[in-house]
Design a protein around this motif. Structure first.
Motif, mmCIF file in Angstrom:
data_model
loop_
_atom_site.group_PDB
_atom_site.id
_atom_site.type_symbol
_atom_site.label_atom_id
_atom_site.label_comp_id
_atom_site.label_asym_id
_atom_site.label_seq_id
_atom_site.Cartn_x
_atom_site.Cartn_y
_atom_site.Cartn_z
ATOM 1 N N PRO A 1 15.438 -103.113 -24.392
ATOM 2 C CA PRO A 1 16.539 -102.775 -25.299
ATOM 3 C C PRO A 1 17.894 -103.147 -24.708
ATOM 4 C CG PRO A 1 15.147 -100.854 -24.838
ATOM 5 C CD PRO A 1 14.799 -101.915 -23.846
ATOM 6 N N PRO B 1 21.751 -102.284 -23.719
ATOM 7 C CA PRO B 1 22.216 -101.021 -23.115
ATOM 8 C C PRO B 1 22.662 -100.009 -24.168
ATOM 9 C CG PRO B 1 23.208 -102.905 -22.020
ATOM 10 C CD PRO B 1 22.501 -103.439 -23.224
ATOM 11 N N PHE B 2 22.426 -98.758 -23.846
ATOM 12 C CA PHE B 2 22.880 -97.683 -24.740
ATOM 13 C C PHE B 2 23.208 -96.464 -23.891
ATOM 14 C CE2 PHE B 2 18.191 -97.703 -24.708
ATOM 15 C CZ PHE B 2 17.935 -96.464 -24.136
ATOM 16 N N GLN B 3 23.975 -95.590 -24.486
ATOM 17 C CA GLN B 3 24.257 -94.308 -23.853
ATOM 18 C C GLN B 3 23.202 -93.326 -24.361
ATOM 19 O OE1 GLN B 3 28.044 -92.714 -24.955
ATOM 20 N NE2 GLN B 3 27.991 -91.096 -23.417
ATOM 21 N N TYR B 4 22.608 -92.591 -23.449
ATOM 22 C CA TYR B 4 21.513 -91.682 -23.815
ATOM 23 C C TYR B 4 21.983 -90.238 -23.759
ATOM 24 C CZ TYR B 4 17.075 -89.137 -23.308
ATOM 25 O OH TYR B 4 16.036 -88.260 -23.439
ATOM 26 N N LEU B 5 21.838 -89.546 -24.861
ATOM 27 C CA LEU B 5 22.234 -88.152 -24.920
ATOM 28 C C LEU B 5 21.035 -87.320 -25.372
ATOM 29 C CD1 LEU B 5 25.632 -88.688 -26.761
ATOM 30 C CD2 LEU B 5 25.321 -88.238 -24.324
ATOM 31 N N ALA B 6 20.824 -86.197 -24.713
ATOM 32 C CA ALA B 6 19.674 -85.348 -25.053
ATOM 33 C C ALA B 6 20.137 -83.923 -25.303
ATOM 34 C CB ALA B 6 18.626 -85.404 -23.948
ATOM 35 N N ALA C 1 24.912 -98.108 -29.901
ATOM 36 C CA ALA C 1 25.637 -97.843 -28.660
ATOM 37 C C ALA C 1 25.160 -96.535 -28.041
ATOM 38 C CB ALA C 1 27.133 -97.785 -28.934
ATOM 39 N N LEU D 1 22.088 -93.385 -28.160
ATOM 40 C CA LEU D 1 20.832 -92.814 -28.646
ATOM 41 C C LEU D 1 20.896 -91.301 -28.467
ATOM 42 C CD1 LEU D 1 17.622 -94.738 -27.532
ATOM 43 C CD2 LEU D 1 18.705 -94.663 -29.768
ATOM 44 N N ASP E 1 18.622 -88.309 -28.439
ATOM 45 C CA ASP E 1 17.207 -87.930 -28.367
ATOM 46 C C ASP E 1 17.059 -86.471 -28.800
ATOM 47 O OD1 ASP E 1 14.622 -87.282 -27.681
ATOM 48 O OD2 ASP E 1 14.726 -88.039 -25.627
ATOM 49 N N GLN F 1 22.850 -83.294 -21.596
ATOM 50 C CA GLN F 1 22.481 -84.080 -20.425
ATOM 51 C C GLN F 1 23.131 -85.450 -20.564
ATOM 52 O OE1 GLN F 1 18.321 -84.580 -20.254
ATOM 53 N NE2 GLN F 1 18.355 -85.976 -18.538
ATOM 54 N N ALA G 1 28.699 -97.627 -23.527
ATOM 55 C CA ALA G 1 27.339 -98.125 -23.360
ATOM 56 C C ALA G 1 27.271 -99.396 -22.535
ATOM 57 C CB ALA G 1 26.705 -98.366 -24.726
ATOM 58 N N GLN H 1 23.390 -97.363 -16.679
ATOM 59 C CA GLN H 1 23.309 -95.917 -16.728
ATOM 60 C C GLN H 1 22.002 -95.456 -16.133
ATOM 61 O OE1 GLN H 1 24.325 -94.319 -20.487
ATOM 62 N NE2 GLN H 1 25.941 -95.815 -20.817
ATOM 63 N N ARG I 1 17.257 -97.060 -20.112
ATOM 64 C CA ARG I 1 16.505 -97.906 -21.044
ATOM 65 C C ARG I 1 15.201 -98.441 -20.443
ATOM 66 N NH1 ARG I 1 19.045 -103.643 -21.168
ATOM 67 N NH2 ARG I 1 20.378 -103.627 -19.342
#
Lengths: 298, 176
Positions: free
Chosen positions: A3, A5-10, A49, A51, A53, B4, B17, B21, B41
């Protein structure tokens, strides 16, 4: 690593999730089971940009019955739905609700259903997907939350077209509520696909409540025959109050097929899909209106 | 807000982004706890292979069709390519490496050996875990159930006959 790049938030709560959706809205995708989204990310067909989760969000999963209404949380796994609501499952006391378990059993493969979610399938809105057809036939209500509050959306308003729903960028689908169907309700989902686990070329979902040999309530929806799930209120209306004779069912199916405008693609021509829809609709209605349900098996 | 959020390693990167990361995850794989930083990722199967050296899980189509990357997540079979490693944080993963005990094959693996359940072997790890999940709590599974379970795993060599026979044999031989 496939994929972009993306910023991942949970986030952990629904409140946090809708805050994040308000903040990132158009730039964000909600990641539920990921069984459709992650392939799209891997092919870079989707490059969000951010995600968000929702798998760790509390209060978003689970199957409950509240005042006779079935409430299925958005992150409930399809496998759970299949186990709980298929005929003979512990939650299948209502003959209509068994349609959800049956629909879930047609989704992908076991390994997809253990991860794929109910809300994910509905919000993805693939026109050939089974769950959107099932909730449409059952007359369910989709519940969306944003920072502004909650709203309830009927399936025919929710499913707007090819992978398009009524959800706003700042809204999260939280649950689907399915009304109770009367005693004596039977449901049937029939599907034809090229291989086991593929999306439907055509699928038909039918729910019929009978009393004294006559139809008292009915719901019908089809997958794979249009830009989104196609509800067939005319077929349902044509059945109510009637004795469901094969002749009547055949006429209703013919009428509907004449009005369908199915897509033509490598999986089947429009004409083939139209013919398939007619046959499957007849068989599904014969099955759902017969006390033994032998018609579809024949 | 208790979210988080991952640190952007390259502070000069433009936009949220754009930077690399990473997040540190703690995941139990085949009973052993691993704590590693991982780019968000990275797929679970890439993490297992490249970070932990568990190359038994194979990477085939990378879009959820072939089933070669099948692993168990909290005892349920899943596609390792459709899950990010970060999503396995706090969870338990089982891979094909957990089946054998030293040089002693698991009864399921032994059955595949004896009944010609593989040719090239690329799909085999995923198929073994699918069969493991199918047989673990069940006895006397039908051929139809075996084929239904296998519908999520592509094999281009065997034509599945040997695989079905192997699983039927393991159903008999595996004491569980």
């Amino acid at each position: 690593m496939k994929p972009a790049p993306f910023q991942y938030l949970a986030p952990r709560s629904i409140e946090e999730t809708v805050e994040l959706l308000r903040e990132h809205g158009e730039d964000a995708k909600v990641l539920a089971g990921g069984q459709s989204l992650v392939p799209m990310l891997n092919f870079r067909l989707a490059r969000p940009a951010v995600l968000i989760d929702v798998n760790s969000v509390t209060g978003l999963d689970g199957i409950e019955v509240e005042d006779g209404t079935l409430s299925v949380g958005a992150t409930t796994r399809q496998r759970t739905l299949e186990r709980r609501l298929s005929a003979g499952g512990s939650g299948a006391q209502d003959g209509g609700w068994a349609l959800l378990g049956e629909a879930a059993g047609h989704i992908g493969h076991l390994h997809i259903r253990t991860r794929g979610t109910v809300g994910g399938s509905l919000a993805h809105a693939d026109p050939a997907a089974e769950l959107p057809a099932a909730v449409s036939a059952l007359g369910a209500t989709l519940v969306a939350r944003s920072r502004d509050g909650e709203r309830e959306i009927a399936p025919h308003e929710f499913f707007q077209g090819f992978f398009t729903t009524a959800l706003r960028p700042d809204e999260l689908l939280t649950r689907v509520r399915v009304p109770s169907w009367p005693e004596g309700t039977r449901s049937c989902l029939l599907e034809v696909s090229r291989r086991r686990g593929d999306f439907a070329q055509v699928a038909v979902a039918a729910v019929v409540a009978m009393a004294d040999g006559r139809v008292v309530r009915a719901g019908v929806a089809l997958a794979g025959v249009g830009a989104s799930t196609v509800e067939a209120p005319d077929v349902a209306a044509g059945l109510v109050g009637e004795v469901p004779r094969p002749q009547l069912i055949a006429e209703l199916a013919d009428d509907l097929c004449a009005r369908l405008d199915p897509p033509s693609d490598t999986h089947g021509s429009a004409g083939y899909r139209r013919a398939l829809a007619g046959h499957l609709l007849q068989r599904a209605l014969l099955d759902a209106t017969s006390p033994t349900g032998a018609a579809a098996a024949a | 807000m208790d979210v988080q959020q991952e640190s952007v390693v390259d502070p000069a990167a433009a936009g949220p982004a754009a930077g690399v990361q990473e997040v540190t995850i703690r995941v139990t794989v085949n009973g052993a706890v691993h704590e590693r930083p991982v780019p968000v990722r990275t797929s679970l199967v890439d993490f297992l292979r490249e970070d932990l050296g568990l190359t038994g899980s194979h990477v085939g189509c990378e879009h959820g069709v072939c089933g070669a990357c099948t692993v168990l997540l909290d005892a349920e079979p899943v596609r390792g390519c459709l899950l990010f490693a970060v999503q396995a944080d706090g969870h338990e993963v089982t891979t094909v490496e957990a089946l054998a005990t030293g040089d002693e094959l698991h009864p399921l693996q032994q059955a595949f050996w004896e009944h010609h359940g593989l040719q090239c072997g690329f799909c085999t790890p995923g198929i073994l875990l699918t069969a493991y999940d199918l047989l673990r709590e069940r006895h006397g599974v039908s051929e139809a159930e075996i084929r239904e379970a296998l519908s999520g795993n592509l094999c281009r060599c065997t034509g599945y006959q040997g695989i079905v026979r192997s699983i039927q044999a393991a159903d008999e031989s595996w004491e569980r």
